[in-house]
Design an enzyme around this catalytic site. Structure first.
Site, mmCIF file in Angstrom:
data_model
loop_
_atom_site.group_PDB
_atom_site.id
_atom_site.type_symbol
_atom_site.label_atom_id
_atom_site.label_comp_id
_atom_site.label_asym_id
_atom_site.label_seq_id
_atom_site.Cartn_x
_atom_site.Cartn_y
_atom_site.Cartn_z
ATOM 1 N N ASP A 187 7.576 3.663 -6.236
ATOM 2 C CA ASP A 187 8.715 2.912 -5.691
ATOM 3 C C ASP A 187 9.299 1.907 -6.688
ATOM 4 O O ASP A 187 10.322 1.284 -6.396
ATOM 5 C CB ASP A 187 8.286 2.165 -4.419
ATOM 6 C CG ASP A 187 8.000 3.130 -3.272
ATOM 7 O OD1 ASP A 187 8.557 4.244 -3.278
ATOM 8 O OD2 ASP A 187 7.207 2.768 -2.378
ATOM 9 N N ARG A 232 17.009 8.802 -5.866
ATOM 10 C CA ARG A 232 16.917 7.601 -6.707
ATOM 11 C C ARG A 232 17.149 7.887 -8.182
ATOM 12 O O ARG A 232 17.582 7.000 -8.913
ATOM 13 C CB ARG A 232 15.544 6.947 -6.539
ATOM 14 C CG ARG A 232 15.477 6.110 -5.303
ATOM 15 C CD ARG A 232 14.266 5.209 -5.249
ATOM 16 N NE ARG A 232 14.338 4.488 -3.994
ATOM 17 C CZ ARG A 232 13.299 4.091 -3.273
ATOM 18 N NH1 ARG A 232 12.081 4.333 -3.707
ATOM 19 N NH2 ARG A 232 13.481 3.440 -2.147
ATOM 20 N N SER A 250 1.302 12.577 -2.504
ATOM 21 C CA SER A 250 2.050 11.835 -1.491
ATOM 22 C C SER A 250 1.112 11.254 -0.451
ATOM 23 O O SER A 250 0.413 11.987 0.263
ATOM 24 C CB SER A 250 3.069 12.755 -0.800
ATOM 25 O OG SER A 250 3.483 12.173 0.426
ATOM 26 N N ARG A 280 16.091 13.449 4.436
ATOM 27 C CA ARG A 280 14.802 13.520 3.746
ATOM 28 C C ARG A 280 13.984 14.735 4.207
ATOM 29 O O ARG A 280 13.978 15.082 5.384
ATOM 30 C CB ARG A 280 14.039 12.214 3.948
ATOM 31 C CG ARG A 280 14.870 11.068 3.394
ATOM 32 C CD ARG A 280 14.143 9.785 3.386
ATOM 33 N NE ARG A 280 13.024 9.812 2.446
ATOM 34 C CZ ARG A 280 12.207 8.787 2.257
ATOM 35 N NH1 ARG A 280 12.375 7.690 2.952
ATOM 36 N NH2 ARG A 280 11.236 8.867 1.379
ATOM 37 N N SER A 322 3.404 -0.681 3.461
ATOM 38 C CA SER A 322 2.494 0.439 3.768
ATOM 39 C C SER A 322 1.385 -0.016 4.701
ATOM 40 O O SER A 322 1.044 0.666 5.680
ATOM 41 C CB SER A 322 1.865 0.968 2.476
ATOM 42 O OG SER A 322 2.846 1.529 1.650
HETATM 43 C C1 S3P Z 1 4.286 5.309 1.110
HETATM 44 C C2 S3P Z 1 4.134 6.368 0.255
HETATM 45 C C3 S3P Z 1 5.106 6.714 -0.789
HETATM 46 C C4 S3P Z 1 6.113 5.585 -1.028
HETATM 47 C C5 S3P Z 1 6.603 4.982 0.252
HETATM 48 C C6 S3P Z 1 5.441 4.402 1.041
HETATM 49 C C7 S3P Z 1 3.229 5.053 2.123
HETATM 50 O O1 S3P Z 1 5.804 7.871 -0.398
HETATM 51 O O2 S3P Z 1 7.191 6.053 -1.797
HETATM 52 O O3 S3P Z 1 7.544 3.968 0.005
HETATM 53 O O4 S3P Z 1 3.185 3.936 2.683
HETATM 54 O O5 S3P Z 1 2.429 5.957 2.358
HETATM 55 P P1 S3P Z 1 5.231 9.360 -0.705
HETATM 56 O O6 S3P Z 1 3.998 9.529 0.070
HETATM 57 O O7 S3P Z 1 6.303 10.299 -0.245
HETATM 58 O O8 S3P Z 1 5.034 9.416 -2.182
#
Ligand code: S3P
Length: 453
Positions: A330, A361, A177, A131, A31
């Site tokens: 995750d 998942r 999210s 997605r 991230s």
């Molecule tokens: C992430 C946010 C999450 C996570 C992804 C990385 C990010 O997704 O599942 O692997 O770096 O902002 P969501 O924002 O869809 O929950």
């Protein structure tokens, strides 16, 4: 088939292993790595990044930054320099922005493009094409962006014409999210006035932290119970700032669970980021009786990090509240593996978002557990697992559906199960943890057919 579909699948088998032992360092946080490159693009001048995750997902974002006008160069292992063009200075890309398997790169960059008067087409592999992107396109449309072309149901390939004059909005995210929140904030960078995102449950806050690190004004206030109201003041002049990327807790979860379930193990995982919005899985494992000790706590790149010493332990089942989901979203696949070895029942609540990750998942974990003889059921959005009290039959052939975390989770299961566990493809592991096999083998993990990269 899209340009980035993988060519040959590489199956692999994990076998019951002797005690895992040693020290290891997980790769940089995915991230943080995406965001470092993107904010580098949006500042004028040179941003240096140390410890960048050099995985397929992140390299796709680096390439997209180049297509939008930045110079992005590797100076050595994990050392990268970005010469950005600044907010408002993006160029219209030649060709498609191909993000491969990377949902985060796609969605964050949609926010960047959505706030600029340029057009770009976003695409990726078969997983990415499934997605949902409406959740990003909807708020961007409110800010003035237009969706010029899309595949059925708001899916990639998607062409966006960014706003000529982006409008600041107040947006309440429909699900917790960080990707939605970040897309809106990144689009808001090129809008006059304040852009506000309201989330009823806090999601990871790396975008907010890094925007501040680059000089933007971001105000965060609590919202109800556990939520946040985040306000960005638009059109800041971002200043290039050095970024140190801490170790990825989501990657650390694999050796941590492996060391917890393989008898006699004693492993130290070094430099793990302990941002509280990422560490729900550590709380869960500790509730299950895992022996995880944080040593040498320190600050790195504005985040608390520590080395985690993990010793094998007898795990017990637990009930994980839905409110914890954003902080361990995750990690559910590998927590499900831990639960399979625990004594008693584990209930993982509120997993609807798992259905829209790199694969469905929830379905993929359930099928993998079934293939390995683990008694469980899906009740609505909950996954309920009956633990085997230290014993899992294994022997399954697990379908990974282009999902790195499904592959790594079931390989971890195979290290402690009675019979070997095979996953149908390991190529996707390179999207987040390219050295997974080498590192796990180095700790004593037994993989049949593992090849050194
Ligand atoms: C992430 C946010 C999450 C996570 C992804 C990385 C990010 O997704 O599942 O692997 O770096 O902002 P969501 O924002 O869809 O929950």
């Amino acid at each position: 088939m899209s340009a980035s579909d993988s060519l040959g699948a590489r199956p692999l088998t994990a076998k019951r292993s002797g005690a895992l032992a040693g020290r290891m360092r997980v790769p940089g946080d995915k991230s943080t790595s995406h965001r470092a490159l993107i904010l580098g693009l949006l500042s004028i001048g040179k941003t240096s990044v140390e410890g960048l995750l050099e995985s397929d997902d992140v390299l796709r974002t680096a390439q997209a930054c180049r297509q939008l006008g930045a110079a992005v160069e590797r100076g050595g292992q994990g050392l990268w320099n970005v010469r950005g063009v600044g907010i408002g200075g993006l160029v219209e890309p030649d060709g498609v922005l191909d993000f491969g398997n990377a949902g985060t790169g796609t969605r964050l960059m949609m926010g960047v493009v959505g706030g600029h008067p340029i057009s770009a087409t976003f695409d990726g592999d078969a997983s990415l094409r499934k997605r949902p992107m409406r959740r990003i396109l909807d708020p961007l449309s409110r800010m003035g962006a237009q969706v010029v072309a899309e595949a059925e149901g708001g899916r990639c390939p998607i062409t966006i014409a960014g706003a000529r004059h982006a409008a600041p909005i107040e947006y309440r995210t429909p699900v917790a999210s960080a990707q939605i929140k970040s897309a809106v904030l990144l689009a808001g960078l090129n809008a006059p006035g304040c852009t506000t995102v309201v989330e009823t449950e806090a999601s990871r806050d790396h975008t907010e932290r890094m925007l501040r690190h680059f000089g933007a004004q971001v105000d965060v206030a609590p919202q109800g119970e556990g939520g946040r109201r985040i306000t960005l003041t638009g059109q800041p002049e971002l200043r290039p700032a050095p970024v140190i990327v801490p170790g990825d807790p989501s990657s650390a979860a694999f050796p941590i669970v492996a060391a917890s379930i393989v008898e006699g193990s004693d492993v130290v995982v070094e430099g793990v980021m302990l941002n509280p919005l990422r560490t729900g899985f550590l709380a869960t494992l500790r509730d299950m009786g895992a022996r995880i000790e944080a040593v040498n706590p320190r600050q790195e790149g504005g985040e608390e990090i520590a080395d985690l010493r993990v010793r094998a332990s007898e795990l017990r089942g637990t009930d994980v509240p839905a409110a914890r989901a954003p902080s361990m979203i995750d990690e559910y696949p590998v927590i499900a593996v831990a639960a399979a070895f625990a004594r008693g029942e584990t209930r993982l609540r509120g997993l609807s978002e798992l259905r829209v990750k790199e694969s469905d998942r929830l379905a993929a974990v359930s099928a993998g557990l079934a293939a390995c003889g683990v008694v469980h059921c899906v009740e609505g959005d909950d996954l309920v697992i009956q633990g085997g009290n230290g014993e899992v039959e294994g022997g399954g052939e697990v379908k990974t559906h282009l999902d790195h975390r499904i592959a790594m989770s079931f390989l971890v299961m195979g290290l402690a199960a009675s019979r070997p566990v095979t996953v149908d493809d390991t190529t996707m592991i390179a999207t987040s943890f390219p050295d997974f096999l080498d590192i796990m083998s180095g700790l004593g993990g037994n993989f049949a057919g593992a090849t050194s990269r």
